[in-house]
Design a protein around this motif. Sequence first.
Motif, mmCIF file in Angstrom:
data_model
loop_
_atom_site.group_PDB
_atom_site.id
_atom_site.type_symbol
_atom_site.label_atom_id
_atom_site.label_comp_id
_atom_site.label_asym_id
_atom_site.label_seq_id
_atom_site.Cartn_x
_atom_site.Cartn_y
_atom_site.Cartn_z
ATOM 1 N N GLN A 256 8.643 41.156 73.347
ATOM 2 C CA GLN A 256 8.513 40.268 72.183
ATOM 3 C C GLN A 256 9.846 40.077 71.451
ATOM 4 O O GLN A 256 10.017 39.117 70.700
ATOM 5 N N GLN A 257 10.769 41.007 71.669
ATOM 6 C CA GLN A 257 12.054 40.900 70.977
ATOM 7 C C GLN A 257 12.861 39.677 71.436
ATOM 8 O O GLN A 257 13.782 39.261 70.750
ATOM 9 N N TYR A 258 12.541 39.124 72.611
ATOM 10 C CA TYR A 258 13.193 37.881 73.043
ATOM 11 C C TYR A 258 12.953 36.746 72.050
ATOM 12 O O TYR A 258 13.767 35.824 71.925
ATOM 13 N N GLN A 259 11.824 36.831 71.365
ATOM 14 C CA GLN A 259 11.493 35.800 70.387
ATOM 15 C C GLN A 259 11.938 36.176 68.989
ATOM 16 O O GLN A 259 11.975 35.316 68.101
ATOM 17 N N GLU A 260 12.252 37.466 68.783
ATOM 18 C CA GLU A 260 12.550 37.922 67.431
ATOM 19 C C GLU A 260 14.041 37.871 67.092
ATOM 20 O O GLU A 260 14.416 37.551 65.968
ATOM 21 N N GLN A 262 18.186 36.881 67.758
ATOM 22 C CA GLN A 262 18.988 35.735 68.184
ATOM 23 C C GLN A 262 19.813 36.055 69.427
ATOM 24 O O GLN A 262 19.858 35.266 70.365
ATOM 25 N N ASP A 263 20.477 37.199 69.423
ATOM 26 C CA ASP A 263 21.268 37.602 70.578
ATOM 27 C C ASP A 263 20.398 38.456 71.472
ATOM 28 O O ASP A 263 20.147 39.635 71.196
ATOM 29 N N THR A 264 19.909 37.882 72.580
ATOM 30 C CA THR A 264 18.952 38.566 73.446
ATOM 31 C C THR A 264 19.628 39.367 74.547
ATOM 32 O O THR A 264 18.937 39.943 75.392
ATOM 33 N N SER A 265 20.945 39.367 74.577
ATOM 34 C CA SER A 265 21.622 40.113 75.643
ATOM 35 C C SER A 265 21.334 41.603 75.541
ATOM 36 O O SER A 265 21.208 42.301 76.569
ATOM 37 N N ARG A 266 21.184 42.108 74.302
ATOM 38 C CA ARG A 266 20.875 43.539 74.125
ATOM 39 C C ARG A 266 19.460 43.845 74.607
ATOM 40 O O ARG A 266 19.202 44.910 75.172
ATOM 41 N N VAL A 267 18.557 42.892 74.421
ATOM 42 C CA VAL A 267 17.185 43.075 74.919
ATOM 43 C C VAL A 267 17.205 43.142 76.444
ATOM 44 O O VAL A 267 16.546 44.010 77.063
ATOM 45 N N THR A 268 17.956 42.220 77.069
ATOM 46 C CA THR A 268 18.025 42.214 78.534
ATOM 47 C C THR A 268 18.647 43.499 79.055
ATOM 48 O O THR A 268 18.215 44.072 80.071
ATOM 49 N N ALA A 295 7.494 37.022 83.775
ATOM 50 C CA ALA A 295 7.355 35.782 83.008
ATOM 51 C C ALA A 295 8.385 35.715 81.889
ATOM 52 O O ALA A 295 8.975 34.654 81.620
ATOM 53 N N ALA A 296 8.622 36.863 81.223
ATOM 54 C CA ALA A 296 9.584 36.865 80.122
ATOM 55 C C ALA A 296 10.997 36.593 80.624
ATOM 56 O O ALA A 296 11.756 35.807 80.038
ATOM 57 N N VAL A 297 11.353 37.250 81.736
ATOM 58 C CA VAL A 297 12.705 37.029 82.282
ATOM 59 C C VAL A 297 12.853 35.593 82.769
ATOM 60 O O VAL A 297 13.887 34.942 82.542
ATOM 61 N N HIS A 298 11.830 35.068 83.454
ATOM 62 C CA HIS A 298 11.867 33.689 83.941
ATOM 63 C C HIS A 298 12.004 32.707 82.789
ATOM 64 O O HIS A 298 12.795 31.750 82.839
ATOM 65 N N HIS A 299 11.254 32.941 81.727
ATOM 66 C CA HIS A 299 11.320 32.040 80.579
ATOM 67 C C HIS A 299 12.687 32.113 79.895
ATOM 68 O O HIS A 299 13.262 31.097 79.488
ATOM 69 N N GLU A 300 13.182 33.351 79.756
ATOM 70 C CA GLU A 300 14.468 33.506 79.069
ATOM 71 C C GLU A 300 15.597 32.858 79.873
ATOM 72 O O GLU A 300 16.478 32.209 79.309
ATOM 73 N N LEU A 301 15.570 33.003 81.184
ATOM 74 C CA LEU A 301 16.623 32.418 82.007
ATOM 75 C C LEU A 301 16.545 30.891 82.030
ATOM 76 O O LEU A 301 17.567 30.212 82.109
ATOM 77 N N GLY A 302 15.371 30.356 81.926
ATOM 78 C CA GLY A 302 15.221 28.900 81.953
ATOM 79 C C GLY A 302 15.249 28.243 80.594
ATOM 80 O O GLY A 302 15.124 27.014 80.503
ATOM 81 N N ASP A 303 15.381 29.041 79.518
ATOM 82 C CA ASP A 303 15.399 28.479 78.166
ATOM 83 C C ASP A 303 16.745 27.793 77.916
ATOM 84 O O ASP A 303 17.790 28.442 77.787
ATOM 85 N N GLU A 304 16.730 26.473 77.866
ATOM 86 C CA GLU A 304 17.981 25.711 77.694
ATOM 87 C C GLU A 304 18.479 25.724 76.262
ATOM 88 O O GLU A 304 19.616 25.342 75.993
ATOM 89 N N THR A 305 17.634 26.173 75.343
ATOM 90 C CA THR A 305 18.073 26.189 73.945
ATOM 91 C C THR A 305 19.028 27.337 73.669
ATOM 92 O O THR A 305 19.727 27.338 72.648
ATOM 93 N N ARG A 306 19.024 28.340 74.524
ATOM 94 C CA ARG A 306 19.906 29.489 74.337
ATOM 95 C C ARG A 306 21.133 29.341 75.250
ATOM 96 O O ARG A 306 21.009 28.983 76.423
ATOM 97 N N GLN A 307 22.275 29.634 74.693
ATOM 98 C CA GLN A 307 23.520 29.554 75.442
ATOM 99 C C GLN A 307 23.883 30.944 75.961
ATOM 100 O O GLN A 307 24.584 31.717 75.322
ATOM 101 N N HIS A 308 23.331 31.265 77.149
ATOM 102 C CA HIS A 308 23.577 32.575 77.728
ATOM 103 C C HIS A 308 24.938 32.605 78.399
ATOM 104 O O HIS A 308 25.367 31.634 79.020
ATOM 105 N N SER A 309 25.581 33.742 78.303
ATOM 106 C CA SER A 309 26.835 33.932 79.026
ATOM 107 C C SER A 309 26.542 34.184 80.499
ATOM 108 O O SER A 309 25.388 34.445 80.897
ATOM 109 N N ALA A 310 27.597 34.084 81.313
ATOM 110 C CA ALA A 310 27.408 34.304 82.752
ATOM 111 C C ALA A 310 26.953 35.733 83.023
ATOM 112 O O ALA A 310 26.093 35.976 83.897
ATOM 113 N N GLY A 311 27.508 36.694 82.281
ATOM 114 C CA GLY A 311 27.087 38.083 82.466
ATOM 115 C C GLY A 311 25.641 38.312 82.103
ATOM 116 O O GLY A 311 24.925 39.070 82.776
#
Length: 1588
Positions: A256-260, A262-268, A295-311
């Motif tokens: 649930q922290q993926y939604q809570e 802003q910086d989700t890299s620590r969650v991952t 499902a959470a990882v798939h959604h997070e990786l496909g979420d275009e609203t978040r600007q994930h770094s390559a790492g």
Amino acid sequence: MNKHPLIYHKDGGRETGSETVAISATVVNSLLKKLQDREGDRAETYRRLQHVLQGDDTRLQSGVVNRVLAEVSGDMKAAQGAMNNVTAAAGDVLVALARSHFEFVMSELQGHLKTMRGGACQEFVLTTLSKLASSYALRCIPFVEMTLLALHAMLRQVESSRILRTICSVLEQWSRAINAYFNAWEQCPFPRIGEKQLCEQVYSLFCHAVVNWLGRHKKEEDKQAIFGAVTAMMAVVLHDAQHQDRVWKQVVWLLQQYQEVQDTSRVTESLHYFLKTLEELHAVAPKDKLCAIAAAVHHELGDETRQHSAGHKEELRQCIVLQARIYPEETVTFLLSQLSSENQGSRGTALTLLGAVARSDEPAVREKLPLIVEAVQPLFTESGTQLRRALLGFIKDLLSVSIPSCLAWDVVAHIFVEFRRASDRLAVEDVQEERDLQAQCIGILESLDLSVEGMTELLWPRLLQYVVPAQYCGMLVPLLRCLQALIERQKQTEGQEDTEKPADVQEQAKKPTPQALLVRLLVVAACDQCRECAVAALQLLQALQSRIHSSLRGLWPISIPCMLQYLEEKTEGFLDSEEWQCYLLKARAKGETTFASCRVPPQFLTESVEEMLVDQPWVVCLSRELSQQLSNPSSSAEDKNFLYQALGTVLASCRQLTHVQGQLLKYLKETDATSPCDRQGIASVVSYAAERHFYLALDAMRKFTKWLITFDRCRKAQKGHQRAQAAWAAAMLTYGKVALHAPKSELLACVEEDILANILELFHACRKELQHKLALLNGIKEVTCAIQAADTKHSFRLCKKPEVLEILLDLMEEDACDTPVSQVHLKMLQLLEQLSTLKPCMDWEYRCSQVAVCCWRVLSCPPEETELQSLQTSCEEALGQLVSALLKAEGTSSAFADVVSILLCHLTSTKAWERERALQVCAQLLGTYEELFKCSRERTCSQFGSLVGVLGPLLSDSQATSRQRAGACLSCLLRIQACGMTKTRRAVLQVPDCKELCERLKSTEDGSLCEDPAKIAKGVCQYFPQGQARSFMDAIMKTFECANEERAQAAGDWMIGFLEACGKEIRPEVPEVVNILWKAMYTMQQGTLRDLLLKAARLLAGFHLQPVVDSLLQTELPSERDMVQLWRSLGSSDLGPQVLRHLAERLDKAPETRPLCNDADQEPHRLKLLCAISEVVSALLTAEAVRDLLPHLLPVLLQWVSKELGVELLFPPLSPPRGLLLFKDMGQEEQLCGLYCDALEQVLRRCLDERWQQVLFRHGAWPSLDLPQWHCNSVQLLTSVLLRARLVSRALIQTFLPWLHSPLPNLQVTALAFFAELMKDPPAEGKDLLKPLVRLFLEKLQHPSCAVQHMAARGLGSAVSGLPKKVQKHKRSIVAALEREMRNVDHPEVAAESMLALAEILAKQMAKGLGGAFRRIARSTRKFLDAKQEDLRFAAFSLYTALAAGAKDNLTTFFSGEVEQILGSLFLHLQDPSCAVSSVCRTALYVCAPFVEPKGLQVVVKNAIGRSGAQLQSEVCSYLETHAPELLKTLKRQQKPPLEKRSTDATLHVLEASPEHKEGSPKHAEDSPEHAEDLSGHTEDVPELAEA
């Protein structure tokens, strides 16, 4: 706990070198001392100490360690446990110290940790504990229990977010340390601690965190710290089976922290850590939790609203890979289910994750690959860019693992399909996404690992089908390399090229033919833009040599390595495309070049076909394959160009002549020549074939020409017309190519009639469009080149050369000069240069006209667009080469002068671009002339002056290129002139270094150009030849007329520099230079430029004053304004006095003519002189200069004033006292001043002060000077003013003395007037010169001219004041002479002046000793009291006043009788019509009062002093009526009727006067306002003049 793997000595040191121990201890002690002494920055000292401890494994002594711990503890207490720069650095020191003294550091921290129980948390201690657990995880395990207990006690004391984050960090790091211990407990030296024990300790902390922290903190930083600590504790608790359910419940919270946050890299990161722990435990996870994680990882990786770094993205993919390792079935099933989603992004993410799973190459996953490929194949038809990109990424991952070929080939084929789709779309629209897709396809092909099992069987020979189609040209490099590698692998594994056969008939049909492979690979190798393609194509050809043709086995292994070596030797960007293609096609390249490093010359295609001559059907098939690929519309222009050349090369080697001729006629007639590529291709095919089939090619061209003319006569459709016109151009171009490729031994015999004549015939018959002009020029140029190459003896005469030249000049003049240049003009210029070397030679006049036309067309056209800039530059270079070639051919200075005269008009143009272009041509021209000049016997460059005059100002041009080129031209010109100078002079003078100038001219900064023109001008003038000043000045004037202000200023600087350096040497050319300067005055309206011209005149006059002034006086200046400005400029310079003296001398020597009129045309010379004198005087810097020249100027001007009066001077009418004039009532026509008077006024205005100028103005000195009747008085007034201004010098007196003996009466009179005034108060320095003049005045009284007599008498009267002794000496003679003249009734003006002179003598008490002369004078004076002329009356009363004053002693009785006789006249003239007469009469009455009888009348007269004449007359009449009626009657008898008659309007008869009549009588003339002004009032401001 006390055990340690290392062995220590008693002192705590480790067994190591004593020297190292000493060094480390010394440094540490030094730093500790600084800390103890509080020296410097403590944080910096701690950092240095940390560096020392980290870089050395030496074990310190316990005392040193304790000192370090003490300093850290002190700083911690000082900061009260808080973190700052000092405590943070101190904590890092403890971490570094723990490397060798872990127990010491941990014991110190544990001690501080105990003190915190029940008290405030110390951030420093907690942070350091966290760092220790992170750095030394396994060594912290013995301290876990006490640390966790202490932390548990502090959980309720958390008061701030900062402390909370610190505690979470400690919990996270110590939990990770415990987890690491579970996996590596066997590596620890201490006894094993049970998992359950550690899990229970962590579980209590975990429960507290879950209950008290989750969901209660809102800050982002707090949330991330909490789930980091909780996840780490979850990984520990997961080892205890009884608490796993509690852990899995918190997994949902973690997701649930993926939604809570802003910086989700620590969650991952936390999730990845948890999954990795789960993989290590091999624990069983609930299926729903696994699906939730996926499902959470798939959604997070496909979420275009978040600007994930390559790492971060890679870590998300690793989460799925970990899950797939643990539970492959569930993970793959989930990802495949996402492929059917309607969301394109969701499908793309699933493909990405499937690729990552496939790349993991796990056995369980490998079994699922067929299922995955089958599920992915329906997506090949998708059009979305994102999905296509993801699909290519999946293919790349899939091909990195082993997969059955039956499944993978469709995947490989999709790479090429996708590349073609992107190419098709790019052909319509340039979209970056499609370019990225193409790059991705190429990347996949480049990254193929052929060592993967089954990859060779998968790709060979299927990949060959993608070599020939042009759609895949962008993938050729990796494709060819891949094919080459496949062949090499086959050779290594099976020992032969090709043992693998196509799987079925369909694949066999797709396999390209050997001819197709050869042609395609040759086209690829010919591409000079991509060297990698060429190398790859040649290498593949070498690998496929036996597949192409069996006869090539002996040739290609030798020739291909040579060509590869050639490519390696050529650096990037230095590969000559034409040369390289010649190497590929045929043996004869440019200059017969061969490979130096190879023994065999490059004859690749030619020799290859020669090897296959026995197999002529194969050669014919090769030509047909070339034709087929030429017909492919997707071929580029470069490829088609090479294919045409290759076809011509093959036809040249073909032995079937019928096939060759048929192919030539086919391409000549059927090819659409509207395309430039096809038009050039036709020429290539025929010309290459003509190398070995020359007459066959000529015959084909003749047939085609005949057919073309016939077809042109019957054309109808417009489209056919366009194609036919293009065919005309192709035919002309082909003729030129045939001549260029023809055998040299056979060319000259038929070049003019069979080739050039046909070209001209085609041009005359066509429409003369642009393509025809270009084809004509190219054809003739190549014919000329062919003739030059074949005519080694230079004996060939081109009879059609005049016709060709006429056509070229007509084409050059066809377009207007306001249109940009085109390729036509460039080629014409190049062709003209080539034709100039062929015989017959044309005469120079004709060639000069060519140059003029070409310069006009190339240099005068407007600025080009950016794309045409290079074309314009090429035209300029070609023009320069043409001019140089013509000059070399002629080789004379006159030819050089003619060309320079043509260029000068362009060099002085107002257009910047025209000047810049002309400078380029001029530079080339001068370079050529320099070579010719060195070989000639000439001493000077005839155009040096004109070129310097133009090039010099261009050094300051606004364009940097123009400045640089002008500097180069000027440098070359100096070298030319230096060559002609004598050795002696060259040894003395040095040529200026213009190379340095050219370097400085590259800059556009103003400061770098300020001094350059002056320096260069100084150096250039050293080389100026004689006789070229005029040409230089003419060029400068042209620059003035055409240039802007900046360049005109530079031209002026050059002109000034030239005159300063060479002004002394141009004496013979001064009149011409002056004429040039002042002709420019009319056109130069700008003040700056006119100032430069005036400065030039001043400089020239400084060297040659007399010639310059004489030339200016003879020059017809355009306007009076220019004349005024010119003379003022000379006058304002230091030369002003010299110029003024010379002008005065010229005026003095001017011939005497008829009187000067206001019309300037009658006396132009003297008119200019007067104008010049006036303006020079007005412009002189100081009045002192004018005063010094006054002895020269005043006599000259006054002389001409006197001469130009034209009549003998007359005695002036009676006016206010002598020498003072007033012209208030003079008519306007009488106030016109002469030009000489204007000049004289200008001179004296500079000499005199303002007060003296006012005196002259008020008394009308200047208008009266030019009038005969007032001239003498004006001269006296001027003399009086000059005398009192102390401007009368001895030199001035000496100048006037000769005038007294002049034959001209006017000059004598003027001089007498001057000296008459001067006699009153002679200057001390010239008084001795005036003494002889008294006798001269006596002599002048005998002069026949009454005017001379008049002024002589006045001079004698003036001498009484100035020379009393001299007058006293000659008193009797003077009185006798004056007495004689006063009786001269024929000249009343002389008589009047004589009486005034006598009055002056008597006024100075000189009556004594006159004897009988006194009586004679008195009696003679009485006659004039009632004279008609008022000047006689004035003089008579004045003299009578002096007589009365001097009548003493024995003369009293005599004079009393005389007064009695004139008493009536005295009373009568008190109201004389003349104010001056009445005034002097009143004075005479007052002086004669003592001689009046009766005495009462004397009293009346004396009492009336100061009253008017009318009042005095009234009082006298009243007294006589009462006391002396008899006397009244006597006075009545003394009145003369003529006077009464004259005075009726102004005077009352005394005898008729009565009080009543007096009251009603009008006022006397002297009482009227207009006559009330006394002249003395004009001189009140000048006491000296008033006294005079």
